[in-house]
Design an enzyme around this catalytic site. Structure first.
Site, PDB file in Angstrom:
ATOM      1  N   TYR A 179     -32.742  23.061  23.769  1.00  0.00           N
ATOM      2  CA  TYR A 179     -31.404  23.629  23.967  1.00  0.00           C
ATOM      3  C   TYR A 179     -31.519  25.038  24.519  1.00  0.00           C
ATOM      4  O   TYR A 179     -32.211  25.890  23.948  1.00  0.00           O
ATOM      5  CB  TYR A 179     -30.665  23.628  22.634  1.00  0.00           C
ATOM      6  N   SER A 223     -51.355  22.454  17.006  1.00  0.00           N
ATOM      7  CA  SER A 223     -50.398  22.931  16.009  1.00  0.00           C
ATOM      8  C   SER A 223     -49.639  24.163  16.493  1.00  0.00           C
ATOM      9  O   SER A 223     -50.155  24.974  17.264  1.00  0.00           O
ATOM     10  CB  SER A 223     -51.134  23.271  14.714  1.00  0.00           C
ATOM     11  N   TYR A 273     -40.256  19.288  15.027  1.00  0.00           N
ATOM     12  CA  TYR A 273     -38.951  18.874  15.542  1.00  0.00           C
ATOM     13  C   TYR A 273     -39.147  18.254  16.915  1.00  0.00           C
ATOM     14  O   TYR A 273     -39.667  18.900  17.834  1.00  0.00           O
ATOM     15  CB  TYR A 273     -37.982  20.059  15.652  1.00  0.00           C
ATOM     16  N   ALA A 327       0.822  -1.210   0.000  1.00  0.00           N
ATOM     17  CA  ALA A 327       0.000   0.000   0.000  1.00  0.00           C
ATOM     18  C   ALA A 327       0.853   1.255   0.000  1.00  0.00           C
ATOM     19  O   ALA A 327       0.486   2.271   0.582  1.00  0.00           O
ATOM     20  CB  ALA A 327      -0.928  -0.006   1.213  1.00  0.00           C
ATOM     21  N   ARG A 329     -32.672  11.000  13.286  1.00  0.00           N
ATOM     22  CA  ARG A 329     -31.264  11.143  13.668  1.00  0.00           C
ATOM     23  C   ARG A 329     -30.899  10.151  14.777  1.00  0.00           C
ATOM     24  O   ARG A 329     -31.768   9.452  15.298  1.00  0.00           O
ATOM     25  CB  ARG A 329     -31.012  12.586  14.097  1.00  0.00           C
ATOM     26  N   ALA A 341     -53.418  25.024  20.437  1.00  0.00           N
ATOM     27  CA  ALA A 341     -52.575  25.460  19.323  1.00  0.00           C
ATOM     28  C   ALA A 341     -51.923  26.801  19.616  1.00  0.00           C
ATOM     29  O   ALA A 341     -52.503  27.673  20.257  1.00  0.00           O
ATOM     30  CB  ALA A 341     -53.409  25.549  18.055  1.00  0.00           C
ATOM     31  N   HIS A 356     -46.610  16.410  10.448  1.00  0.00           N
ATOM     32  CA  HIS A 356     -46.164  17.527   9.612  1.00  0.00           C
ATOM     33  C   HIS A 356     -45.232  18.472  10.370  1.00  0.00           C
ATOM     34  O   HIS A 356     -45.502  18.832  11.505  1.00  0.00           O
ATOM     35  CB  HIS A 356     -47.341  18.389   9.111  1.00  0.00           C
ATOM     36  N   GLN A 386       8.149   1.521   3.214  1.00  0.00           N
ATOM     37  CA  GLN A 386       8.962   1.434   1.997  1.00  0.00           C
ATOM     38  C   GLN A 386       9.271   2.871   1.596  1.00  0.00           C
ATOM     39  O   GLN A 386       8.500   3.513   0.894  1.00  0.00           O
ATOM     40  CB  GLN A 386       8.226   0.692   0.881  1.00  0.00           C
ATOM     41  N   GLY A 418       2.033   2.892  -2.842  1.00  0.00           N
ATOM     42  CA  GLY A 418       1.996   3.664  -4.083  1.00  0.00           C
ATOM     43  C   GLY A 418       1.456   5.070  -3.896  1.00  0.00           C
ATOM     44  O   GLY A 418       0.640   5.339  -3.012  1.00  0.00           O
TER      45      GLY A 418
END
Length: 454
Positions: free
Chosen positions: A384, A402, A363, A9, A330, A420, A360, A73, A11
């Site tokens: 966060y 929503s 997060y 290896a 994730r 909502a 829809h 080498q 090269g």
């Protein structure tokens, strides 16, 4: 007999026109050299000796976690010279398989056949019959036995008609390597030490040279430039798709599929076009993966359907779940059975219980959601605070209206409802309704501003 794998290896890979050492160029999501090391480990080799040169520090760092002996080498003086560098660390007994860092796809079964054949004779090699042997060393036989390797430029017209070529992959007894390698000469036009010269030495010693042929030609194909790399990638992907189809997978188009790792599949899996699978994945029975999806280190249980352009990384998905299109799961996303994750929903480090839905524009990060809860469109878990992450806990049968923001740390009790448009900063009791929004103000006969005349 103990086996040592020697990998050349060193090269430079000038024709790659890259700052990355050639053996680190990726093929199917793994460096070229990584494929060779993986195969060496599958062979249960007692020793893996890798000869490095150009970009050596980078190469060694990439494989720092592997149990490898590294031999430098410093000057590239030919393949024979490279193997000579291993003599101080090469065991005196056993046998050595000689591979190349830029010939990545020799398969375990092929190499096992070579080792078995070579153990009987002391030396063996892989040869290949090709339609166009121009430029390759020819295998010269007499009465079926290998007598010599003749390079194309040195071959007679009759020898140039030979279609059996040398692949450069050898398996040789260590005792013979210790005997032959010091005898190599560089008295040739290139001034290099050629490993092929050991074939003539074996013949002179009266040894019969074993030979085998690979089942697939691409197993012994090398990579010198990006064109060859791309061609080998496609051959390899074609073979991987073929093997998956033999296991019962249906592809919309096998030519538009990339596997850059491993995947375990159940029965009747269906995969649409332009799907990429990376790392270690598992797909259960009757799983369907839509067009353009990317799966990495993910497990998807039976009956789940993933719609187009969804991206998974480190996710675990239960049975009969509906995901996508354009969903993102994730690391740490754990979905129970019959969950619905819809378009433009992102889930990170979150557990979602049986039958819960987020259909829809949502997060969900650092959260725990119970069973049969409904997360309305536009809901965000505000996890966060600018310095630390905090957890949101949502119970069973919760309804989140929503466009709600749940500011962690916060707990929504079982059966609770959030109106909502609310920003929830305090815990919500079970079976209660909570909402937080400014009072609506209406102005009758309101006149919109008019554009000023110029």
């Amino acid at each position: 007999m103990s086996t040592t794998v020697i990998i050349l290896a060193a090269g430079k890979g000038t024709r790659m026109r890259s700052q990355l050492p050639k053996v680190l160029q990726p093929l199917a999501g793994r460096p070229l050299l990584g494929h060779v090391i993986k195969t060496a480990k599958q062979l249960l080799a007692e020793n893996i000796i890798t000869i490095y040169g150009h970009g050596g520090d980078h190469v060694k760092k990439t494989f720092a976690q592997e149990n490898i002996q590294w031999v430098e080498q410093a000057e590239q003086l030919g393949t024979g010279h490279a193997v000579q560098m291993t003599l101080p660390v090469l065991p005196k007994d056993g046998i050595s398989l000689i591979l190349y860092g830029d010939v990545p796809l020799a398969r375990q079964t092929t190499l096992e056949q070579l080792i078995e054949a070579s153990n009987k004779t002391g030396i063996g090699m892989i040869t290949l019959h090709v339609d166009n042997p121009t430029g390759y060393g020819r295998i010269v036989r007499q009465d079926g036995k290998i007598q010599a390797i003749v390079e194309h430029k040195d071959a007679t017209e009759a020898q140039r008609q030979i279609q059996e070529i040398n692949t450069g992959i050898y398996c040789v007894s260590n005792a013979k390597l210790h005997e032959w390698l010091p005898k190599l000469s560089n008295e040739n036009a290139q001034g290099e030490y050629y490993l092929t010269d050991i074939v003539a030495m074996a013949v002179a010693d009266g040894l019969e040279i074993a030979s085998i042929q690979p089942e697939l030609a691409f197993e012994v194909e090398g990579v010198n430039d990006r064109l060859q790399l791309a061609a080998l990638e496609r051959e390899f992907q074609k073979q991987q798709a073929k093997e998956l189809m033999q296991q019962g997978v249906t592809f919309a188009d096998p030519a538009r599929f990339d596997l850059r790792g491993t995947v375990k599949v159940g029965h009747d899996v269906r995969i649409d076009v332009n799907v990429i699978i990376e790392g270690d994945c598992e797909l259960g029975d009757f799983v369907e993966i839509g067009a353009g999806c990317i799966l990495k280190n993910t497990t998807i249980a039976a009956g789940t359907k993933v719609q187009a352009y969804s991206v998974f990384d480190g996710a675990v998905v239960g049975e009969n779940t509906q995901i996508g299109p354009f969903a993102r799961l994730r690391p740490g996303a754990k979905l129970a059975n019959e969950v619905h994750i819809g378009n433009f929903v992102e889930v990170k480090n979150t557990t979602i219980g049986l039958g819960s839905k987020a259909n829809h524009f949502t997060y969900l990060g650092d959260a725990e959601i119970g069973a049969e809860s409904n997360i309305g469109a536009g809901t965000i878990t505000c996890n966060y605070d600018g310095a630390n992450k905090h957890k949101t806990t949502i119970g069973d049968a919760v309804f989140i209206g929503s466009n709600s923001s749940l500011v962690a740390p916060v707990t929504i009790g079982n059966g609770a409802t959030v109106g909502a448009g609310s920003v929830i900063t305090k815990d919500v009791a079970e079976q209660s309704l909570s909402f937080e929004r400014a009072q609506q103000i209406s102005k009758a006969n309101y006149q919109r501003p008019q554009k000023l005349k110029k």
